[in-house]
Design a protein around this motif. Structure first.
Motif, PDB file in Angstrom:
ATOM      1  N   ALA A 156      23.077  10.889 -20.439  1.00 19.52           N
ATOM      2  CA  ALA A 156      24.716  11.024 -20.135  1.00 19.52           C
ATOM      3  C   ALA A 156      25.204  10.833 -21.402  1.00 19.52           C
ATOM      4  CB  ALA A 156      24.912  10.379 -19.203  1.00 19.52           C
ATOM      5  N   VAL A 157      26.369  11.615 -22.394  1.00 15.72           N
ATOM      6  CA  VAL A 157      27.174  10.781 -23.241  1.00 15.72           C
ATOM      7  C   VAL A 157      28.898  11.171 -22.563  1.00 15.72           C
ATOM      8  CG1 VAL A 157      27.903  11.272 -25.779  1.00 15.72           C
ATOM      9  CG2 VAL A 157      25.152  12.003 -24.836  1.00 15.72           C
ATOM     10  N   ILE A 158      30.042   9.815 -22.605  1.00 13.98           N
ATOM     11  CA  ILE A 158      31.014   9.650 -22.489  1.00 13.98           C
ATOM     12  C   ILE A 158      31.931   9.470 -23.764  1.00 13.98           C
ATOM     13  CG2 ILE A 158      33.156   8.372 -21.184  1.00 13.98           C
ATOM     14  CD1 ILE A 158      30.345   7.452 -19.363  1.00 13.98           C
ATOM     15  N   LEU A 159      32.375  11.132 -23.361  1.00 11.41           N
ATOM     16  CA  LEU A 159      33.691  11.259 -24.601  1.00 11.41           C
ATOM     17  C   LEU A 159      35.212  11.096 -23.863  1.00 11.41           C
ATOM     18  CD1 LEU A 159      32.802  14.252 -26.352  1.00 11.41           C
ATOM     19  CD2 LEU A 159      31.937  12.536 -26.823  1.00 11.41           C
ATOM     20  N   SER A 160      35.922  10.802 -24.910  1.00  9.97           N
ATOM     21  CA  SER A 160      37.113   9.579 -24.552  1.00  9.97           C
ATOM     22  C   SER A 160      38.684  10.880 -25.085  1.00  9.97           C
ATOM     23  CB  SER A 160      37.493   8.206 -24.970  1.00  9.97           C
ATOM     24  OG  SER A 160      37.521   8.498 -25.902  1.00  9.97           O
ATOM     25  N   GLY A 161      37.962  11.931 -25.652  1.00 11.87           N
ATOM     26  CA  GLY A 161      39.401  12.456 -26.358  1.00 11.87           C
ATOM     27  C   GLY A 161      38.575  13.422 -27.284  1.00 11.87           C
ATOM     28  N   CYS A 162      39.325  13.724 -28.113  1.00 15.08           N
ATOM     29  CA  CYS A 162      38.620  14.843 -29.421  1.00 15.08           C
ATOM     30  C   CYS A 162      39.904  13.983 -30.210  1.00 15.08           C
ATOM     31  CB  CYS A 162      39.121  15.927 -29.659  1.00 15.08           C
ATOM     32  SG  CYS A 162      38.841  16.562 -30.545  1.00 15.08           S
ATOM     33  N   GLY A 163      39.511  12.885 -31.338  1.00 18.00           N
ATOM     34  CA  GLY A 163      40.089  12.594 -32.553  1.00 18.00           C
ATOM     35  C   GLY A 163      40.622  11.070 -32.560  1.00 18.00           C
ATOM     36  N   VAL A 164      39.617  10.565 -33.566  1.00 18.81           N
ATOM     37  CA  VAL A 164      39.822   8.610 -33.842  1.00 18.81           C
ATOM     38  C   VAL A 164      41.566   8.019 -32.834  1.00 18.81           C
ATOM     39  CG1 VAL A 164      40.665   8.484 -35.842  1.00 18.81           C
ATOM     40  CG2 VAL A 164      39.518   6.496 -34.431  1.00 18.81           C
ATOM     41  N   PHE A 165      42.579   7.962 -33.356  1.00 18.38           N
ATOM     42  CA  PHE A 165      43.653   7.411 -32.611  1.00 18.38           C
ATOM     43  C   PHE A 165      44.091   7.827 -31.233  1.00 18.38           C
ATOM     44  CE2 PHE A 165      44.402   8.332 -37.025  1.00 18.38           C
ATOM     45  CZ  PHE A 165      43.796   6.977 -37.940  1.00 18.38           C
ATOM     46  N   ASP A 166      43.650   8.243 -30.471  1.00 17.04           N
ATOM     47  CA  ASP A 166      43.620   8.865 -29.164  1.00 17.04           C
ATOM     48  C   ASP A 166      42.867   9.304 -28.239  1.00 17.04           C
ATOM     49  OD1 ASP A 166      43.618  11.342 -29.793  1.00 17.04           O
ATOM     50  OD2 ASP A 166      45.551  12.137 -29.813  1.00 17.04           O
ATOM     51  N   GLY A 167      41.338   9.345 -28.612  1.00 11.04           N
ATOM     52  CA  GLY A 167      40.625  10.010 -28.277  1.00 11.04           C
ATOM     53  C   GLY A 167      38.960   9.731 -28.932  1.00 11.04           C
ATOM     54  N   ALA A 168      37.832  10.545 -28.663  1.00 14.73           N
ATOM     55  CA  ALA A 168      37.415  10.173 -29.363  1.00 14.73           C
ATOM     56  C   ALA A 168      36.672  10.331 -30.458  1.00 14.73           C
ATOM     57  CB  ALA A 168      35.631  10.751 -28.000  1.00 14.73           C
ATOM     58  N   GLU A 169      36.151   9.077 -31.413  1.00 13.69           N
ATOM     59  CA  GLU A 169      35.877   9.410 -32.755  1.00 13.69           C
ATOM     60  C   GLU A 169      34.968  10.819 -33.100  1.00 13.69           C
ATOM     61  OE1 GLU A 169      36.037   9.204 -36.865  1.00 13.69           O
ATOM     62  OE2 GLU A 169      34.236   9.409 -35.850  1.00 13.69           O
ATOM     63  N   ILE A 170      35.379  11.756 -33.799  1.00 13.90           N
ATOM     64  CA  ILE A 170      34.735  13.062 -33.908  1.00 13.90           C
ATOM     65  C   ILE A 170      33.485  12.741 -34.269  1.00 13.90           C
ATOM     66  CG2 ILE A 170      34.301  15.114 -34.619  1.00 13.90           C
ATOM     67  CD1 ILE A 170      38.188  15.264 -33.937  1.00 13.90           C
ATOM     68  N   HIS A 171      33.442  12.004 -36.261  1.00 14.43           N
ATOM     69  CA  HIS A 171      32.052  11.482 -36.427  1.00 14.43           C
ATOM     70  C   HIS A 171      31.306  10.897 -35.503  1.00 14.43           C
ATOM     71  CE1 HIS A 171      34.350  11.717 -40.399  1.00 14.43           C
ATOM     72  NE2 HIS A 171      34.717  12.851 -40.008  1.00 14.43           N
ATOM     73  N   PHE A 231      30.533  14.406 -20.285  1.00 13.12           N
ATOM     74  CA  PHE A 231      30.938  13.721 -20.039  1.00 13.12           C
ATOM     75  C   PHE A 231      32.408  13.800 -20.808  1.00 13.12           C
ATOM     76  CE2 PHE A 231      26.959  13.803 -17.950  1.00 13.12           C
ATOM     77  CZ  PHE A 231      27.550  14.061 -16.267  1.00 13.12           C
ATOM     78  N   ALA A 232      33.415  13.786 -19.621  1.00 16.60           N
ATOM     79  CA  ALA A 232      34.315  12.939 -20.210  1.00 16.60           C
ATOM     80  C   ALA A 232      35.920  12.599 -18.502  1.00 16.60           C
ATOM     81  CB  ALA A 232      35.507  13.771 -20.649  1.00 16.60           C
ATOM     82  N   PRO A 233      36.561  11.589 -18.572  1.00 16.94           N
ATOM     83  CA  PRO A 233      36.878  12.012 -17.175  1.00 16.94           C
ATOM     84  C   PRO A 233      38.142  12.913 -17.079  1.00 16.94           C
ATOM     85  CG  PRO A 233      37.251   9.742 -18.440  1.00 16.94           C
ATOM     86  CD  PRO A 233      36.561  10.960 -19.105  1.00 16.94           C
ATOM     87  N   ASP A 234      38.430  13.234 -15.979  1.00 14.38           N
ATOM     88  CA  ASP A 234      40.145  14.929 -16.044  1.00 14.38           C
ATOM     89  C   ASP A 234      40.720  14.015 -15.536  1.00 14.38           C
ATOM     90  OD1 ASP A 234      41.115  16.518 -15.858  1.00 14.38           O
ATOM     91  OD2 ASP A 234      39.932  17.281 -14.022  1.00 14.38           O
ATOM     92  N   MET A 264      39.482  15.359 -21.238  1.00 12.70           N
ATOM     93  CA  MET A 264      38.809  16.325 -20.592  1.00 12.70           C
ATOM     94  C   MET A 264      38.280  17.438 -21.623  1.00 12.70           C
ATOM     95  SD  MET A 264      36.659  17.667 -17.063  1.00 12.70           S
ATOM     96  CE  MET A 264      37.072  19.101 -17.004  1.00 12.70           C
ATOM     97  N   ILE A 265      39.790  18.432 -21.358  1.00  9.96           N
ATOM     98  CA  ILE A 265      40.018  19.289 -22.203  1.00  9.96           C
ATOM     99  C   ILE A 265      40.054  19.089 -23.540  1.00  9.96           C
ATOM    100  CG2 ILE A 265      41.740  20.521 -22.802  1.00  9.96           C
ATOM    101  CD1 ILE A 265      42.846  20.895 -20.134  1.00  9.96           C
ATOM    102  N   GLU A 266      40.131  17.884 -23.568  1.00 11.67           N
ATOM    103  CA  GLU A 266      40.542  17.898 -25.705  1.00 11.67           C
ATOM    104  C   GLU A 266      38.814  17.673 -26.169  1.00 11.67           C
ATOM    105  OE1 GLU A 266      43.475  17.564 -28.213  1.00 11.67           O
ATOM    106  OE2 GLU A 266      43.421  18.453 -25.974  1.00 11.67           O
ATOM    107  N   ALA A 267      38.093  16.440 -25.256  1.00  6.63           N
ATOM    108  CA  ALA A 267      36.641  15.737 -25.530  1.00  6.63           C
ATOM    109  C   ALA A 267      36.240  17.211 -25.367  1.00  6.63           C
ATOM    110  CB  ALA A 267      36.344  15.496 -23.962  1.00  6.63           C
ATOM    111  N   ALA A 268      36.805  18.727 -24.493  1.00  3.48           N
ATOM    112  CA  ALA A 268      35.499  19.846 -24.682  1.00  3.48           C
ATOM    113  C   ALA A 268      35.548  20.798 -26.122  1.00  3.48           C
ATOM    114  CB  ALA A 268      36.586  20.702 -23.877  1.00  3.48           C
ATOM    115  N   ARG A 269      36.530  20.391 -27.189  1.00  4.79           N
ATOM    116  CA  ARG A 269      36.841  20.558 -28.301  1.00  4.79           C
ATOM    117  C   ARG A 269      34.955  20.422 -28.905  1.00  4.79           C
ATOM    118  NH1 ARG A 269      41.619  22.321 -30.230  1.00  4.79           N
ATOM    119  NH2 ARG A 269      43.636  22.264 -29.060  1.00  4.79           N
TER     120      ARG A 269
END
Length: 218
Positions: free
Chosen positions: A8-23, A42-45, A67-72
């Motif tokens: 299981a991998v937990i993501l926190s959004g999309c993008g280093v400054f406000d979400g999951a680090e994409i690389h 997974f990501a919190p909704d 979660m919507i951002e992490a879905a990217r």
């Protein structure tokens, strides 16, 4: 096929400054696949703490859902973290990015006095209680340290962050690129990634090493 390890991998959004680090997120997924394992994202909704313009670094006047951002990153294949069931997985992985310290916790703002988002806390605690391994990259080890306390982790060499981790009851070990600190007792593997001044090759090495170490503890 039933022998395939499920991570299981937990993501926190999309993008280093406000979400999951994409690389870190993508290279973690690649490393899991290269190990012959499967991942579920997974990501919190919940709403992000804030939205940052990644060109200027300025805060933007809008709201986005974690979660919507992490879905990217997930190409749409993502589940709300509330659906995480520890019995379905062999291990948990958490890439970094400021989202871990802003959305999955309040560590970016409150340091040692921070709190962990409720579903993230549940996932970490249940995985740890089930004696299943947890891997974390970059700043995410600070979230694990807040959730579990007396564990051994690394975020690299940043003194302020290391001091806050120690304040939360954990032990910090200094590391360099690609190095992994393994807490065998608690089954936790951590690596610094972009907490150091790193290039994408070094991130790939760190992701591969921490994923391998995590899977070996299953």
């Amino acid at each position: 096929m039933s022998d395939t390890k499920k991570i299981a991998v937990i993501l926190s959004g999309c993008g280093v400054f406000d979400g999951a680090e994409i690389h870190e997120s993508v290279l973690t997924m690649l490393a899991i696949a290269k190990q012959g394992a499967e991942y579920t994202l997974f990501a919190p909704d919940i709403n992000q703490h804030h939205v940052v313009n990644h060109i200027t670094g300025d805060e933007m006047n809008e709201e986005r859902n974690v979660m919507i951002e992490a879905a990217r990153i997930a190409r749409g294949a993502i589940k709300p973290l509330s659906e995480f069931n520890v019995t379905d997985f062999d291990a948990l992985m958490m890439p970094g990015g400021f989202g871990a310290a802003k959305n999955l916790s309040s560590f970016a703002f409150e340091g040692a006095d921070s709190s962990v988002e409720s579903e993230t806390m549940r996932a970490i605690k249940e995985t740890h209680s089930a004696k299943k391994p947890i891997g974390a990259l970059c700043i995410a080890p600070a979230v694990i340290a807040k959730a579990l306390g007396n564990i051994e982790v690394t975020i690299g060499q940043d003194k302020g962050t290391a001091d806050a981790i120690e304040k939360m009851g954990a032990t910090h070990k200094q590391t360099n690129h690609g190095e992994v600190v393994i807490d065998q007792t608690n089954k936790i593997a951590t690596t610094p990634c972009y907490m150091l001044d790193a290039n994408i090759l070094q991130i790939a090495e760190g992701a591969e090493n921490v994923v391998k170490a995590t899977i070996e503890m299953i």
